[in-house]
Design a protein around this motif. Structure first.
Motif, PDB file in Angstrom:
ATOM      1  N   ASN A 159     -13.429   9.085  -9.126  1.00 19.53           N
ATOM      2  CA  ASN A 159     -14.598   8.988  -8.249  1.00 19.53           C
ATOM      3  C   ASN A 159     -15.544  10.167  -8.490  1.00 19.53           C
ATOM      4  OD1 ASN A 159     -16.384   8.833  -6.059  1.00 19.53           O
ATOM      5  ND2 ASN A 159     -14.840   7.840  -4.798  1.00 19.53           N
ATOM      6  N   THR A 210     -14.528   6.422 -16.159  1.00 18.07           N
ATOM      7  CA  THR A 210     -14.978   5.755 -14.935  1.00 18.07           C
ATOM      8  C   THR A 210     -13.871   5.609 -13.890  1.00 18.07           C
ATOM      9  OG1 THR A 210     -14.530   3.668 -16.052  1.00 18.07           O
ATOM     10  CG2 THR A 210     -16.803   4.416 -16.048  1.00 18.07           C
ATOM     11  N   SER A 211     -12.670   6.070 -14.228  1.00 21.78           N
ATOM     12  CA  SER A 211     -11.555   5.847 -13.304  1.00 21.78           C
ATOM     13  C   SER A 211     -11.430   6.905 -12.216  1.00 21.78           C
ATOM     14  CB  SER A 211     -10.235   5.745 -14.067  1.00 21.78           C
ATOM     15  OG  SER A 211     -10.236   4.550 -14.830  1.00 21.78           O
ATOM     16  N   ARG A 248     -10.578   0.894  -7.973  1.00 20.40           N
ATOM     17  CA  ARG A 248      -9.270   0.379  -8.361  1.00 20.40           C
ATOM     18  C   ARG A 248      -8.251   1.527  -8.409  1.00 20.40           C
ATOM     19  NH1 ARG A 248      -9.188  -2.345 -14.071  1.00 20.40           N
ATOM     20  NH2 ARG A 248      -9.311  -0.144 -14.576  1.00 20.40           N
ATOM     21  N   THR A 249      -8.691   2.684  -8.944  1.00 22.33           N
ATOM     22  CA  THR A 249      -7.803   3.855  -8.966  1.00 22.33           C
ATOM     23  C   THR A 249      -7.389   4.239  -7.543  1.00 22.33           C
ATOM     24  OG1 THR A 249      -9.012   4.666 -10.887  1.00 22.33           O
ATOM     25  CG2 THR A 249      -7.568   6.224  -9.773  1.00 22.33           C
ATOM     26  N   ARG A 264       2.344   1.557  -3.731  1.00 26.43           N
ATOM     27  CA  ARG A 264       1.447   1.991  -4.806  1.00 26.43           C
ATOM     28  C   ARG A 264       1.259   3.504  -4.768  1.00 26.43           C
ATOM     29  NH1 ARG A 264      -2.375  -1.845  -2.555  1.00 26.43           N
ATOM     30  NH2 ARG A 264      -1.831  -3.897  -3.373  1.00 26.43           N
ATOM     31  N   ARG A 291     -19.096   6.750   0.455  1.00 27.44           N
ATOM     32  CA  ARG A 291     -19.688   7.994  -0.040  1.00 27.44           C
ATOM     33  C   ARG A 291     -20.583   7.728  -1.261  1.00 27.44           C
ATOM     34  NH1 ARG A 291     -19.079  13.465  -0.116  1.00 27.44           N
ATOM     35  NH2 ARG A 291     -20.752  13.360  -1.620  1.00 27.44           N
ATOM     36  N   LYS A 320     -14.152   6.158   2.742  1.00 29.52           N
ATOM     37  CA  LYS A 320     -14.226   7.398   1.977  1.00 29.52           C
ATOM     38  C   LYS A 320     -14.783   7.124   0.578  1.00 29.52           C
ATOM     39  CE  LYS A 320     -11.484  11.401   0.577  1.00 29.52           C
ATOM     40  NZ  LYS A 320     -10.128  11.935   0.418  1.00 29.52           N
ATOM     41  N   HIS A 321     -14.018   6.370  -0.205  1.00 29.34           N
ATOM     42  CA  HIS A 321     -14.385   6.253  -1.622  1.00 29.34           C
ATOM     43  C   HIS A 321     -15.618   5.378  -1.865  1.00 29.34           C
ATOM     44  CE1 HIS A 321     -11.129   8.463  -3.675  1.00 29.34           C
ATOM     45  NE2 HIS A 321     -10.513   8.268  -2.527  1.00 29.34           N
ATOM     46  N   ASP A 375     -14.297   1.027 -11.388  1.00 31.91           N
ATOM     47  CA  ASP A 375     -12.951   1.427 -11.795  1.00 31.91           C
ATOM     48  C   ASP A 375     -12.319   2.418 -10.822  1.00 31.91           C
ATOM     49  OD1 ASP A 375     -13.153  -0.160 -13.965  1.00 31.91           O
ATOM     50  OD2 ASP A 375     -13.394   1.439 -15.446  1.00 31.91           O
ATOM     51  N   PHE A 376     -13.145   3.363 -10.304  1.00 28.85           N
ATOM     52  CA  PHE A 376     -12.513   4.394  -9.477  1.00 28.85           C
ATOM     53  C   PHE A 376     -12.047   3.853  -8.129  1.00 28.85           C
ATOM     54  CE2 PHE A 376     -17.124   5.013  -8.928  1.00 28.85           C
ATOM     55  CZ  PHE A 376     -17.244   4.887  -7.552  1.00 28.85           C
ATOM     56  N   THR A 382       0.836  -1.203   0.000  1.00 24.45           N
ATOM     57  CA  THR A 382       0.000   0.000   0.000  1.00 24.45           C
ATOM     58  C   THR A 382       0.872   1.256   0.000  1.00 24.45           C
ATOM     59  OG1 THR A 382      -1.698  -1.201   1.193  1.00 24.45           O
ATOM     60  CG2 THR A 382      -1.862   1.172   1.240  1.00 24.45           C
ATOM     61  N   ARG A 436      -7.156   2.413  -4.959  1.00 23.78           N
ATOM     62  CA  ARG A 436      -6.175   1.465  -4.429  1.00 23.78           C
ATOM     63  C   ARG A 436      -4.833   1.646  -5.121  1.00 23.78           C
ATOM     64  NH1 ARG A 436      -8.031  -4.294  -4.776  1.00 23.78           N
ATOM     65  NH2 ARG A 436      -6.374  -4.585  -3.253  1.00 23.78           N
ATOM     66  N   ALA A 437      -4.868   1.949  -6.431  1.00 22.89           N
ATOM     67  CA  ALA A 437      -3.622   2.135  -7.177  1.00 22.89           C
ATOM     68  C   ALA A 437      -2.846   3.348  -6.667  1.00 22.89           C
ATOM     69  CB  ALA A 437      -3.912   2.279  -8.665  1.00 22.89           C
ATOM     70  N   LYS A 438      -3.553   4.299  -6.044  1.00 25.55           N
ATOM     71  CA  LYS A 438      -2.898   5.466  -5.468  1.00 25.55           C
ATOM     72  C   LYS A 438      -2.163   5.131  -4.188  1.00 25.55           C
ATOM     73  CE  LYS A 438      -6.724   8.388  -6.014  1.00 25.55           C
ATOM     74  NZ  LYS A 438      -7.493   9.587  -5.634  1.00 25.55           N
ATOM     75  N   GLY A 439      -2.496   3.983  -3.623  1.00 23.66           N
ATOM     76  CA  GLY A 439      -1.869   3.602  -2.371  1.00 23.66           C
ATOM     77  C   GLY A 439      -2.698   3.960  -1.153  1.00 23.66           C
ATOM     78  N   LEU A 440      -3.993   4.173  -1.344  1.00 29.26           N
ATOM     79  CA  LEU A 440      -4.837   4.427  -0.174  1.00 29.26           C
ATOM     80  C   LEU A 440      -5.040   3.112   0.579  1.00 29.26           C
ATOM     81  CD1 LEU A 440      -7.528   6.835  -1.626  1.00 29.26           C
ATOM     82  CD2 LEU A 440      -5.381   7.364  -0.482  1.00 29.26           C
ATOM     83  N   GLY A 441      -5.108   3.212   1.901  1.00 26.33           N
ATOM     84  CA  GLY A 441      -5.293   2.023   2.724  1.00 26.33           C
ATOM     85  C   GLY A 441      -6.726   1.534   2.668  1.00 26.33           C
TER      86      GLY A 441
END
Ligand SMILES: Nc1ncnc2c1ncn2[C@@H]1O[C@H](COP(=O)(O)OP(=O)(O)O)[C@@H](O)[C@H]1O
Ligand SMILES: [Mg+2]
Lengths: 333, 321
Positions: free
Chosen positions: A108, A105-106, B221-222, A92, B240, B236-237, B218-219, A89, B224-229
């Protein structure tokens, strides 16, 4: 360009369990590396395992049913597969970032562009709100938003696809990662916008010197962006070389087929040759060479065993029985 | 956003008128009038009844009657009860309305506090023991009619275990301060949980489904790809987005709660609008029936309006239309 490897993937296998008997071998033993500051393109038709390769590096394979069953992925000397989920984590978005195919869609829909682009900075660089905002606005300007302050407060639905992809690029760049993975970043965009986004990526690379894994099904994109290229088919790499060499001296019949199906400006004939047939499903690969059923050079030998990936020329490797010593090769076009 | 809300409020006004017409029309369409029960009493001569009808305005043309009714209602005058002689409808209703409000809010609180955490947990660990238990509970909760759940609750928690009172709102007069408050709450527990049961079941399942759906987008996955826990990604994501339809539904919940309160109150003999409503129907106390009908209808309308406004607040795609 130094020869220090930023990414080194060895024997990677990623599989999906479909049911009790069936397993989809989406990525089936691939080796490749990316040097510091280099762009490697992975090219292949849809379904050949490119996205799963990218997601394996990020360790974002949907699990279950997916699983990395073998191999190692070293990022700047650290084996990512040995990291705990917590360490991954922290990796990434910080050491390795990814840009996805679907800009629509990527992002939020309920958070502003500013919030989303600044998240990696706040998480990894532990920036406060104000400092993160300042840097995010800089990033947004860098990727070509003239009214960056306004964009910061806007929501994804207020932006076009191209603009959203710019925001995604800003997000990927934010922590200055060692490696950026771009999975078909232009595929979902209009042709004119595609060119703009590719230009932006080239420009960013010049400015930041980052290493890029560019995934695409489009050899045009490869020609424009990459230094080296790996051709992927049915979960395996079938050919790898520098981009120049691949376009001049393609070896694998699949690569030749891809090149022949590419539109060329100086071509008289209107018709493009396409490769007959389709990529086999990952749970049902043919025996031996996986391309053999679609290959016009196929012979009995092809179906016996999967050919090895062998060196044939300087930094040029190919997985085809035509090159296993007899030296016959394919004459192309 | 203000434009959007103004538009919704403007749409609300004609609806309100329509509702008054329907409420009035329904009362008119019902057979009999407040005096028809007394026709059976042979001691009262027909002429006397006719005189009283004339005096009450029951013989006026219907539009005139409607207009008279509406103009007094507009200033909060719902007329006199025809059953409880000498008491105004407004007086009767206000004496009960707070109890119903407490009951509804209690049930709403139960719904939110139970459904949201369990819904989240079920989506976090789908097919876990707790998820299966929640699913079973949800189906039982949905399949059990309100009155039946009420009877079971009374039998076990009041009759057998003696934990909570099953009737009314207070045990004895003369309680004050904190003791009074606790006593009120104790009286709310059984009817409140009964009333909140069905919606708890619905919201729990709904949130679970929504969460699971959003998790696949998809968002996420984004994110998680950012490194959010995991907790950023979940609370949050994902949450909401999953709450958008839930919060919108909550606006509609007011109407559902009030109509559910009618039955629940009756079983628990709880002195709210619901019991008053049932009594008034038995007594053909039309002014009271109309007043409560109107309150129910207006509550539902306001709930719908709130739902629209909530929606605009939680979903930027609506806000900037
Ligand atoms: N979640 C999944 N479950 C089963 N099979 C999958 C899943 N995701 C991908 N695959 C299979 O893996 C193979 C490679 O997919 P992918 O990497 O997405 O291809 P592409 O090269 O088009 O990006 C395909 O055959 C696909 O069907
Ligand atoms: Mg793909």
């Amino acid at each position: 360009m130094s020869n220090e490897r930023i990414l080194d993937v060895k024997g990677l296998k990623t599989q999906f369990r479909i049911d009790k008997q069936k397993v989809a071998k989406a990525v089936d033993g691939i080796d490749f590396h990316i040097n510091k500051g280099e762009t490697l393109a992975i090219v292949g038709e849809s379904g050949s395992g490119k996205s799963i390769t990218a997601l394996s590096i990020m360790q974002l394979i949907p699990s279950p049913p997916g699983k990395i069953v073998e191999g190692s992925i070293e990022l700047d000397g650290v084996d990512l597969l040995g990291l705990s989920e917590k360490q991954m984590t922290a990796t990434r978005g910080n050491d390795v970032a990814m840009i996805f195919q679907e800009p629509m869609t990527s992002l939020n829909p309920v958070f502003t562009i500013g919030t989303q682009v600044s998240e990696p900075l706040r998480k990894h660089k532990k920036l406060g709100k104000k400092e993160a905002k300042k840097q995010t606005i800089e990033l947004l300007k860098l990727v070509g938003f003239p009214r960056a302050e306004d964009i910061f407060h806007e929501y994804p639905h207020q932006l076009s696809g191209g603009m959203r992809q710019r925001a995604m690029i800003a997000m990927a760049l934010s922590c200055a990662p060692k490696l950026i993975i771009a999975d078909e970043p232009t595929t979902a965009l209009d042709v004119t916008i595609q060119a703009q986004i590719l230009d932006l990526m080239l420009d960013m690379k010049k400015k930041t010197g980052s290493s890029i894994l560019m995934i695409t099904h489009d050899l045009g994109v490869v020609a424009e962006t990459a230094d080296r290229v790996a051709v992927m088919y049915a979960g395996q790499i079938v050919e790898t070389s520098t981009v120049k060499e691949l376009f001049v001296k393609p070896k694998h019949p699949y690569t030749v087929g891809l090149l022949n199906s590419m539109p060329k400006i100086d071509q008289d004939s209107e018709r493009l040759e396409s490769i007959p047939g389709m990529v086999p499903p990952a749970h049902n690969f043919p025996q031996g060479c996986r391309f053999a059923p679609r290959c016009k050079h196929a012979m009995d030998k092809c179906t016996e065993a999967v050919p090895d990936l062998i060196e044939d020329g300087l930094n040029h490797k190919v997985r085809c029985v035509l090159y296993d010593g007899s030296g016959k090769g394919v004459t192309h076009v | 956003m203000y434009k959007y809300i103004t538009r919704r409020v403007l749409q609300f006004i004609p609806m309100l008128f329509l509702v008054t017409i329907v409420v009035y029309g329904l009362a008119q369409a019902a057979p009999g009038d407040p005096l028809s029960g007394e026709i059976l009493d042979p001691d009262i001569p027909a002429e006397v009844l006719e005189e009283r009808r004339e005096a009450l305005g029951l013989n006026d043309p219907i539009p005139v009657q409607y207009w008279n009714w509406l103009s007094s209602v507009a200033v909060g005058d719902f007329g006199q009860s025809m059953h409880y002689t000498g008491r105004s409808v407004a007086d009767l209703v206000t004496s009960r309305i707070m109890n119903t409000l407490y009951l509804s809010l209690f049930a709403l609180g139960v719904t939110i506090l139970v459904a949201i955490p369990i819904g989240i947990y079920s989506s976090k660990k789908p097919y876990s023991l707790l998820d299966y238990s929640a699913t079973t509970f949800a189906f039982l909760g949905l399949a059990t009619p309100n009155f039946f759940a009420a009877l079971i609750a009374i039998y076990f928690f009041s009759f057998q275990l003696g934990w909570f009172p099953s009737q009314g709102t207070v045990s004895s007069v003369g309680l004050t301060g904190f003791e009074y408050f606790i006593d009120k709450i104790r009286h709310l527990i059984l009817p409140g949980f009964t009333l909140g049961l069905a919606s708890t079941a619905i919201y729990m399942r709904y949130l679970r489904t929504e969460m699971l759906e959003v998790m696949g987008s998809d968002f996420i996955r984004t994110a998680r790809a950012k490194g959010l826990g995991p907790s950023s990604v979940l609370y949050k994501h994902t949450l909401r987005n999953a709450l958008i339809p839930i919060i919108t539904l909550l606006g509609f919940e007011f109407g559902t709660l009030l109509s559910g309160a009618v039955i629940t109150e009756a079983v628990f003999n709880y002195p709210g609008l619901g019991t008053l409503f049932l009594n008034s129907i038995q007594n053909r106390d039309y002014p009271v029936i109309m007043a409560i009908n109107l309150i129910l209808a207006v509550t539902i309308l306001v709930g719908n309006l709130l739902a629209d406004i909530f929606y605009a607040i939680v979903d930027p795609r609506i806000r900037y239309d």
